[in-house]
Design an enzyme around this catalytic site. Structure first.
Site, short mmCIF file in Angstrom:
data_model
loop_
_atom_site.label_atom_id
_atom_site.label_comp_id
_atom_site.label_asym_id
_atom_site.label_seq_id
_atom_site.Cartn_x
_atom_site.Cartn_y
_atom_site.Cartn_z
CD GLU A 127 -7.11 -19.53 -14.72
OE1 GLU A 127 -7.38 -20.91 -13.46
OE2 GLU A 127 -8.38 -19.09 -15.41
CG ASP A 180 -9.73 -15.21 -15.59
OD1 ASP A 180 -8.66 -15.87 -14.66
OD2 ASP A 180 -11.07 -15.50 -14.90
CG HIS A 182 -4.79 -15.50 -7.99
ND1 HIS A 182 -4.26 -16.14 -9.08
CD2 HIS A 182 -5.84 -16.04 -8.72
CE1 HIS A 182 -4.91 -16.43 -10.03
NE2 HIS A 182 -6.03 -15.70 -9.93
CG ASP A 183 -7.08 -19.14 -9.03
OD1 ASP A 183 -7.99 -18.73 -8.52
OD2 ASP A 183 -7.38 -18.99 -10.17
CG ASN A 203 -2.30 0.98 1.47
OD1 ASN A 203 -2.04 2.11 0.70
ND2 ASN A 203 -3.32 1.01 1.54
CG HIS A 239 -16.24 -14.69 -16.01
ND1 HIS A 239 -15.90 -15.55 -16.35
CD2 HIS A 239 -15.95 -14.02 -15.14
CE1 HIS A 239 -14.73 -15.60 -15.21
NE2 HIS A 239 -14.66 -14.61 -14.75
#
Lengths: 562, 562
Positions: free
Chosen positions: A357, A328, A423-424, A147, A247
């Site tokens: 992916e 994705d 991250h999955d 951050n 999507h």
């Protein structure tokens, strides 16, 4: 010889153009069944006295998996055309294998028996960007890396690392934070960053895009992003973005329009709607990612949608000079869209990297007309099962890895996106039950393997966490809380990969030993006259290992201890 | 069960979209090794209590070849997504086969084990024109079909049928001649004509194009051609032309320009020239068809060449409304060119038929993005070896044919261009050593088989001749010299194919008996509640054959004797 096990079919991974001149030919036979294999080959139009003229070349065994041996040879056909068959030998017998079946003798009265690679047309050669072969990637989940500008914090932002993440929590990671820590990445040695989505979206993960042309304000503005890309490029770091084209998000304006106006919406054909009015529950009556009503599947067959998304794809390259697109849920989008996607992005930046992916066998996307690579989850799973989970022993691990390598052409393997975590998936240290030594071995394997390796942010300093959101904790910047020993290990591996060609992609990998009792593996990577020997002891016991005899008389260096 | 023989790989001929809703799944196992096979399948996103939810469907054996059995089932996945594996049984054992290998029990903790058909996107479905399934083709070699306008005769034209053809002889066949004999073709019953090349070219075969936008004056002018196409259409006959895009003729203006101006020619990149100045002998120093210096290979990767050839392809459709393109030496042209070719021609006439000349395994051209069909020479060879040459017996013939059918998706098979002879092969009656009965059997098999059959001009009246030029004799128009009995036979078969859906493409073929002693085969074609039984006695002996018991109680008609 077991005929039923013998397999070859031209193109794909069995016969392909490796470059503009060279064809690679592979053959599969039953494991330990065949002693020698020769390629019988010739130009289809060279005949003498009514006989087709052929040559013969011995093939070498390029590896084995559970059930099969694989044989390999490379051929440069002078006129770029090839007809060919195989001559197989065991101790007693000889067998000719052709497209038309098996023969005792190689027929020469017709070429029609034989397999055919009709012409090596350059435009059809699978060509991924050269730079990818020398890239070590670092995956950043922007909300959780750093951050750097608290003014941009979304409402309800928690203080950095103050809590374990939930599916909806925000910690305020942004571009400024990444810019402030670029030197950390340079120190580590990586030279490519893959960012999960940065476009306008309500969630913390941003896979629910509202506007593909806008950056989410929590990360910064376009100027800051441009500065970030430029700084990366100055430091020799390539930048890859995440395109969520399967999507949209629920709040994507065209979908909102359809929700509001139903059949009268001019966007009604932008999605796959089975009936009006739209229902999002319990099962949406329109196609979605999984059954998530908030992620309506885009109709990528619709020319308007296609134009919109291709405009997005080219916009971020043209305006921000990004170097790659990670796609994705790429497997659920039509092939035709990806073909046009490739044409569009390569037209404006020929060496952009296209990464899909896909978690399963991906040959249909890797024929040269669509992607440069897929996320190599079969590699991931193999490595995790052997090193982290202990589900398979050394020999089976070598089988899995050999199988992965033989599922695709070599030029595809050289740019395969080899990840250990993302991250999955749960953090690798967590899967290893905190055993850092196993993580170190995994990094060693990953960074010495064929392909383009990617490190998930924080794995290099020993961060932990389960399946998401656990694996998406805030990056630890307090050096005292970082595992600096692990960092140094990864840093050293990256440096070795950069220094020694044989260590990285130029090196050809061969397993030379696997031992299920001691659970160690040994493999070599060879480039020209340089061979690097790797011995990985995946056990708690010490391993005594004698250098192979044939190394005697050669100049030896211990790369690890120098 | 022999694991090494078990094969499946998604897409291509093992898992494909048959139409916009239906997936076809096939599996290969060792012959006579497996008793039952079930497909285990489900939507990848339907889970309950941590378990992936699957269904089970028995597959049926769809055929066998030398070494393997093939299993088949069709599935309509409600959300167009499918993960799947196979459950195999023999008397004692059960085996689960997945993308990740074999298991004793079907794992349900993850879908990643399983094969994946990620999404049935309509645009990717292989779609050939519907009309092709109901077409019976007739191939015309224009120089030899009929001379209707003697004014157009090239210099040195011989009188019709007065001599055996040589590689260079002319007999003056032309469009007017074809127009005059259209009623003959209507009488025979064909409803598609495939013309070998008609564009300006010096040879009698016209495969050495000088100008792709001009009709060779020996055949007539554009007006006459337009009249021919219109007349065909009036009579319900489609028209397919031959596109020689792999190479041009020697006198093609751009090649002449390169010959003249060498490196300075603006057409120098229209070909694949290895060095200047050009040498045509002994081996050309530029790429050619085979080693024929007079047929320089076109550089179809060059955008100018691409534009020129695509303009040609669309010109003849737009201006003359032709219905198909047969693509000469299609396998040596790049895939990318054919993809753009398909887009270009289908954009102006969506139901145009694209037929590639490929003699070998052609899966890479039949994935929906390039051709609708290839010339089915593996079918040709199988039929010739069994019926004409007696090289294989009944059971091996059935194996060959089953293998051909299982090499491609069913929707590809339904439009496969099934020929027995052509201008490139000896006449079928000649291969049969004049045995007309064998020719009759072959026609019966061809016209009852899956695909779109093509009759080479004159084969239906018993013309003879060896390899070209022998197979390119002048069509016989003197009825006394025509074999009218053979004509009637072919005519009757065409009529049956048109009358009974099960006879033609709608009928699903199953071999029900093969006997190597009597050398006969029996197969059924089934469509809905109609089954046609074919018994072909490929021997000189009479055959006594008992109708299968399970036909008892059903309404029987002898289609042949009525």
């Amino acid at each position: 010889m077991l005929k039923e096990a013998i397999y070859h079919r031209p193109k794909d991974n069995f016969a392909y153009a490796y470059d503009d001149k060279t064809l690679h030919i592979r053959l599969r036979t039953k494991k330990d069944d065949v002693k020698k294999v020769y390629l019988i080959y010739g130009d289809p139009y060279i005949w003498e006295n009514g006989e087709w003229q052929t040559e013969k070349k011995e093939m070498r065994k390029s590896g084995s998996d559970d059930l099969f041996d694989y044989w390999f040879t490379a051929i440069i056909p002078p006129y770029r055309r090839l007809r060919y068959g195989f001559e197989l030998h065991d101790e007693n017998d000889m067998l000719i294998y052709t497209e038309k079946g098996f023969y005792d003798e190689a027929p020469k009265d017709d070429t029609a028996y034989y397999f055919c690679f009709p012409f090596l047309n350059k435009i059809d050669v699978f060509k991924a960007p050269e730079w990818v072969k020398d890239t070590v990637w670092y995956q950043i989940f922007p909300e959780r890396f750093a951050n750097g500008n608290e003014k941009l914090n979304p409402k309800g932002t928690l203080s950095w690392g103050s809590a374990d993440p939930t599916p909806t929590s925000f910690f305020g990671g942004d571009f400024e934070g990444i810019i402030q820590h670029l030197d950390y990445l340079v120190e580590l040695g990586i030279n490519g960053i893959y960012f999960t989505p940065i476009f306008k979206a309500p969630s913390n993960h941003k896979y629910d895009t509202i506007d593909y042309f806008e950056i989410d304000p929590q990360f910064g503005d376009k100027q800051t992003f441009k500065r970030l890309v430029d700084l990366c490029h100055e430091k020799g770091i390539r930048v890859m973005l995440d395109a969520v084209f399967n999507h949209s998000g629920y709040y994507f304006a065209p979908f909102q329009d359809v929700l509001k106006n139903g059949e009268k919406s001019k966007y009604k054909d932008w999605f796959h709607i089975r009936e009006f009015p739209l229902q999002t529950k319990p099962i949406p009556n329109y196609d979605t990612f999984a059954f998530v009503g908030e992620m309506p599947k885009l109709n990528t067959e619709n020319p308007e949608v296609k134009k919109y998304l291709l405009d997005v794809a080219t916009y971020w390259i043209r305006e921000f000079d990004i170097d790659g697109w990670r796609l994705d849920v790429a497997n659920e989008v039509d092939h035709q869209f990806w073909r046009e996607f490739r044409q569009a992005v390569k037209a404006i930046k020929p060496d952009v990297y296209i990464l899909g992916e896909i978690w399963h066998d991906s040959m249909p996307w890797l024929r040269g007309d669509q992607f440069d690579a897929v996320m190599n989850y079969p590699f991931t799973n193999g490595a995790l099962r052997y090193f982290a989970k202990g589900e398979v022993k050394a020999s089976q691990f070598a089988n899995i890895i050999t199988n992965v390598l033989h599922s695709y052409p070599n030029n595809v393997n050289e740019v395969a996106f080899n990840l250990l975590g993302s991250h999955d998936t749960p953090r690798i240290l967590t899967i290893c039950n905190g055993n850092k030594e196993k993580v170190k071995l995994m990094f060693l394997f990953q960074l010495s393997f064929t392909g383009t390796p990617c490190i998930y942010y924080g794995d290099e300093i020993g961060m932990t966490g389960g399946q998401d959101p656990g694996c998406r904790k805030c990056m630890i910047w307090d050096e005292d809380k970082q595992d600096r020993d692990l960092f140094a290990h990864v840093q050293k591996l990256i440096s070795l990969r950069k220094t020694y060609k044989a260590f990285g992609n130029r090196g050809e990998l061969r397993f030379i030993e696997t031992n299920d009792e001691t659970n160690h593996i040994a493999y070599t990577k060879t480039y020209e006259d340089e061979t690097i020997l790797f011995v990985l002891n995946n056990s708690n016991q010490e391993l005594e290992w004698t250098l192979p005899l044939h190394l005697k008389g050669k100049l030896l260096t211990n790369l690890w201890t120098n």
